[in-house]
Scaffold this motif. Structure first.
Motif, PDB file in Angstrom:
ATOM      1  N   ARG A 181       3.814   1.198  -5.872  1.00  0.00           N
ATOM      2  CA  ARG A 181       4.644   1.215  -7.012  1.00  0.00           C
ATOM      3  C   ARG A 181       5.771   2.150  -6.972  1.00  0.00           C
ATOM      4  O   ARG A 181       6.807   1.796  -7.725  1.00  0.00           O
ATOM      5  N   GLU A 239       8.273  -0.387  -5.896  1.00  0.00           N
ATOM      6  CA  GLU A 239       8.728  -1.146  -7.196  1.00  0.00           C
ATOM      7  C   GLU A 239       9.607  -0.365  -7.872  1.00  0.00           C
ATOM      8  O   GLU A 239      10.599  -1.065  -8.034  1.00  0.00           O
ATOM      9  N   GLU A 240       9.359   0.592  -8.265  1.00  0.00           N
ATOM     10  CA  GLU A 240      10.353   1.545  -9.056  1.00  0.00           C
ATOM     11  C   GLU A 240      11.731   1.758  -8.192  1.00  0.00           C
ATOM     12  O   GLU A 240      12.753   1.917  -8.724  1.00  0.00           O
ATOM     13  N   ARG A 277      -1.368   2.039  -3.093  1.00  0.00           N
ATOM     14  CA  ARG A 277      -1.111   1.474  -4.258  1.00  0.00           C
ATOM     15  C   ARG A 277       0.209   2.349  -4.956  1.00  0.00           C
ATOM     16  O   ARG A 277       1.224   1.950  -5.557  1.00  0.00           O
ATOM     17  N   ARG A 278       0.046   3.661  -4.657  1.00  0.00           N
ATOM     18  CA  ARG A 278       1.141   4.651  -5.080  1.00  0.00           C
ATOM     19  C   ARG A 278       2.463   4.240  -4.001  1.00  0.00           C
ATOM     20  O   ARG A 278       3.604   4.343  -4.959  1.00  0.00           O
TER      21      ARG A 278
END
Length: 642
Positions: free
Chosen positions: A408, A411-412, A404-405
C-alpha cells in the motif's frame, strides 16, 4: 460519597471480580483438561478387553553380563514398574517373570509391551522373541517404543507359559517395565498400532514440522536481522527439536553414554525455555533488559551445573532443573495469556490458545517426569507442533500484513511520484517557456547594446565630424562613413547568426576597429598610443570577439565624448595567464560614485559584456587620469589560445 465515586468504586469492584472469575475459569479449564488427559492415560492401561490376567509377576536383580535369570531374589511387583523406588541407586539388569495358563494353543495369542526402559530382551518358554541391539552402555533407547509379537506353537504351550523380560537400565532415568498384555492378536494389533502411531509416528511428524519451521524462520531471520522475533522463534524451535528427539532416538549417539545424552537433552530444555520467554517478550513488542540478563545468567548457571553433575546425582539435578524451567515456562505462558486477553490483539489471542493447549500438556508431562502420575506418555512433543504451527502462522500473518502495508505504501508512493512527476513536467515546461522568453529578451538586449556600441559610436563620431566642418567634408569622406556603418552592421549580423569559434585571430578583427577609432580620435586632436601583443594566437567565438571590441569601442567613444583628453593609451594583450585590456586618458575625469548611481547605457553594456566574458571590469577616475581595466582569466580563454 458522590454517586459518580460510588459508580467508579462499584465498577472497579466488578472489573476486579470479572478478572478473578476469568482467572478461576482458566484454572478450572486447566484442571479439567489435565484430569481428562490423566483419565485417558489411566484408561489406556487396561484397554484390552480380551487380555489375559497375570496371577504372578515377579522381578529379580542381576548383573550387567547376565544372560539368564537368577535363581533367587525374586519379589512380586505390579506393572508399570520403576525399580529405582524399590532398589535405589541400582544400575544394571532386572529380570521380570510372568506366568499364565494357556488352555488351547490352536488359537494363537499375542504379546504387547507398552515400553521397557532402557533396553531389553524378551524370552518365551526359553526362546528369544526380541532383543535390543545394545544391552550395555551405550544402551539402546527403547523406552518409548511399544513391542508386539504373535505367540504361536511351538513357542506357545498348553498349560503354564513363562515370559521372561530382561531390562537394562540406570536408576537415575526411571528404569523398569510398562504394562504387558497377552491376548487376542487382532485386538492387541490394533492397540499396538495406536500406541506406535502415538509414541513414534506422530513424534516423527512433530519433529519434521518443528525442524522445518525452525530452519525456515532462521533463514528468514538471517535475511532480516532486525526481526528479532524470527531469530528467537528459530532458536526455540531447534532447541525443542532436540528435546523432542528424545522420544524417538534409539541410541545416545553422538554421545558415548546415556548420561551424555541426558545432559544434552536437559541443556536443550533450558535453552528452549529461555528462548520461549524471549520470543514471547519480543512478540509482545517489549524489552525487559534486567529480566533478560538474569534469564541468560540462569541459563549459563544451569548449563554448567548440568555438565558438572556426577551420575549419582543426575536424577535429582535433572528434576530440579526441569521444575525450574517449568516454572519459567508456566510463568511466561500465564503472562502471555494475560497480555493477550488484556490488550485484545487478535494475533496474540490466537497464539494464546495454542500456548494454553501446550501448557496443559506441559503440566501433565512434568507430573509424569516427577513420578506423580503413573504414566509413560509425554504429550508435549505432540502438542508442540500445534504450538509451533500456531506461532508460525501468526508470524506469517504479521509478515503478510507488513508486506501488504509495504505494498500500500508503494502504491501511495507511486501515486505521489506520478503527481510529482506531472508537477515537475509542468514546472519544467513553464521554466522552458521562461528561458525562451529570457533568451529572446537577452538577444534583444544584446542587439540593442551592439547597435548602441557599434552603430551608435560610429554615428556619434560621424555627427561630430559633420558638426565640426559641415561644408568642408569631401564626398569621399561621406562614402567612408557609410562603409563604416555597413561594417558595424555586418559585425552585428555575423555575431547574431554565427556562434562557432572564429576562423581568424582576435588581432585581425581588432585591426579595422583600431584604424577607425584612431582616425576619429586624432581628427579631434586626441593622440592615440596602442600596445597590442599576443592577439595573433587568440581565437574567440564571434560573440566573445564582439564583446571585446564593443568594450574597447565604448571606452574610446566615452573618451571622445566626455573626457576632453589630449592623449589616450590602449593596451590589449593576451598571454598564458589572461586576456587584458587597459584604456587610460588624461582627461578631466569624473566621480566614480556618481557614475555607479547614474550609470548610462554604455557603462551598463560594458559591465554586462565583461561578465559574459567571465572577466572583471574596473574603472578608476580622477582629475588628469581615467583608467579602465578588464582581465579575463586564462581558464576562460585557454581553449581558444593556440
Amino acid at each position: 460519597m458522590s454517586r459518580q465515586e460510588h459508580l467508579q468504586e462499584t465498577g472497579g469492584q466488578l472489573s476486579h471480580s470479572g478478572r478473578v472469575r476469568s482467572a478461576h475459569a482458566w484454572l478450572v479449564a486447566l484442571i479439567c483438561a489435565l484430569a481428562t488427559l490423566h483419565a485417558s492415560t489411566a484408561a489406556a492401561v487396561p484397554a484390552h478387553a480380551d487380555t489375559l490376567t497375570h496371577p504372578r509377576i515377579e522381578a529379580a536383580r542381576s548383573d550387567w553380563q547376565s544372560d539368564s535369570p537368577p535363581s533367587a531374589g525374586w519379589v512380586p511387583v505390579s506393572l508399570p514398574d520403576d525399580w529405582s523406588s524399590r532398589w535405589p541407586e541400582f544400575d544394571g539388569v532386572v529380570w521380570y517373570r510372568l506366568s499364565w495358563q494357556q488352555a488351547d494353543v490352536a488359537h494363537p495369542a499375542a504379546l504387547m509391551l507398552d515400553y521397557l526402559n532402557m533396553a531389553g530382551a524378551i524370552y518365551l518358554n526359553g526362546s528369544l522373541l526380541m532383543r535390543d541391539r545394545h544391552l550395555l552402555e551405550p544402551l539402546t533407547r527403547a523406552w518409548n517404543a511399544p513391542h508386539y509379537q504373535v505367540l504361536s506353537p511351538p513357542l506357545l504351550r498348553e498349560g503354564t507359559n513363562t515370559l521372561l523380560i530382561r531390562v537394562s537400565g540406570l536408576s537415575q532415568y526411571q528404569p523398569g517395565l510398562g504394562n504387558v498384555s497377552i491376548g487376542d492378536p487382532d485386538t492387541l494389533r490394533r492397540s499396538y498400532e495406536t500406541e506406535y502411531w502415538l509414541r513414534h509416528d506422530l513424534q516423527l511428524s512433530s519433529l519434521a514440522v518443528t525442524a522445518t519451521l525452525g530452519c525456515f524462520f532462521f533463514a528468514l531471520w538471517l535475511m532480516r536481522r532486525q526481526e528479532a522475533v524470527y531469530g528467537w522463534f528459530s532458536l526455540m524451535s531447534l532447541a525443542w527439536w532436540w528435546v523432542a528427539l528424545n522420544q524417538v532416538a534409539t541410541s545416545p549417539w553422538p554421545f558415548a553414554s546415556t548420561d551424555g545424552w541426558e545432559r544434552a537433552n536437559s541443556i536443550a530444555l533450558i535453552i528452549y525455555s529461555a528462548a520461549f520467554t524471549m520470543f514471547s517478550i519480543r512478540f509482545c513488542e517489549r524489552r525487559l533488559p534486567r529480566i533478560e540478563t538474569v534469564l541468560w545468567l540462569l541459563v549459563a548457571v544451569g548449563t554448567i551445573v548440568m555438565l558438572a553433575t556426577p551420575h549419582s546425582h543426575m536424577g535429582m539435578t535433572r528434576a530440579a532443573l526441569a521444575v525450574a524451567q517449568a516454572c519459567n515456562f508456566f510463568a511466561t505462558c500465564f503472562a502471555f495469556l494475560y497480555v493477550a486477553w488484556r490488550h485484545g490483539r487478535t494475533d496474540h489471542r490466537i497464539l494464546s490458545i495454542c500456548i494454553a493447549i501446550f501448557l496443559i500438556a506441559g503440566v501433565h508431562d512434568l507430573l509424569t517426569f516427577l513420578g506423580i502420575l503413573n504414566d509413560n506418555r509425554y504429550y508435549s512433543a505432540l502438542t508442540s507442533q500445534l504450538q509451533m504451527i500456531g506461532m508460525a502462522l501468526v508470524l506469517a500473518w504479521n509478515f503478510v500484513a507488513n508486506l501488504r502495508r509495504i505494498e500500500r505504501f508503494n502504491e501511495e508512493l507511486n501515486i505521489t511520484v506520478d503527481a510529482a512527476r506531472a508537477e515537475l513536467a509542468n514546472t519544467l515546461h513553464r521554466e522552458h517557456e521562461l528561458e525562451v522568453a529570457n533568451v529572446r529578451l537577452n538577444e534583444r538586449l544584446n542587439l540593442a547594446h551592439d547597435l548602441h556600441d557599434g552603430l551608435g559610436g560610429t554615428l556619434v563620431s560621424s555627427i561630430a565630424t559633420l558638426e565640426h566642418a559641415p561644408h568642408g567634408i569631401p564626398s569621399g569622406r561621406f562614402l567612408s562613413i557609410l562603409k563604416e556603418l555597413r561594417d558595424d552592421l555586418r559585425i552585428i549580423i555575423d555575431t547574431a547568426s554565427n556562434q562557432r569559434p572564429g576562423e581568424s585571430p582576435l588581432a585581425d578583427q581588432i585591426g579595422p576597429l583600431r584604424h577607425r577609432l584612431t582616425s576619429l580620435l586624432e581628427s579631434h586632436g586626441i593622440e592615440c598610443r596602442w600596445s597590442i601583443a599576443g592577439l595573433d594566437r587568440c581565437y574567440l567565438p564571434p560573440s566573445k570577439s564582439i564583446d571585446v571590441m564593443r568594450i574597447l569601442q565604448e571606452a574610446l567613444t566615452n573618451v571622445f565624448k566626455h573626457s576632453r583628453a589630449s592623449q589616450v593609451e590602449i593596451d590589449l594583450h593576451s598571454d598564458e595567464r589572461e586576456l587584458a585590456l587597459a584604456v587610460r586618458d588624461n582627461g578631466i575625469g569624473f566621480d566614480p560614485a556618481a557614475l555607479q548611481q547614474h550609470a548610462g547605457t554604455g557603462m551598463r553594456s560594458m559591465q554586462a559584456r565583461a561578465q559574459r566574458l567571465g572577466g572583471t571590469l574596473r574603472i578608476r577616475s580622477a582629475a588628469g587620469l581615467t583608467a579602465l581595466d578588464m582581465q579575463v582569466a586564462r581558464a576562460e580563454t585557454e581553449p581558444l589560445l593556440r
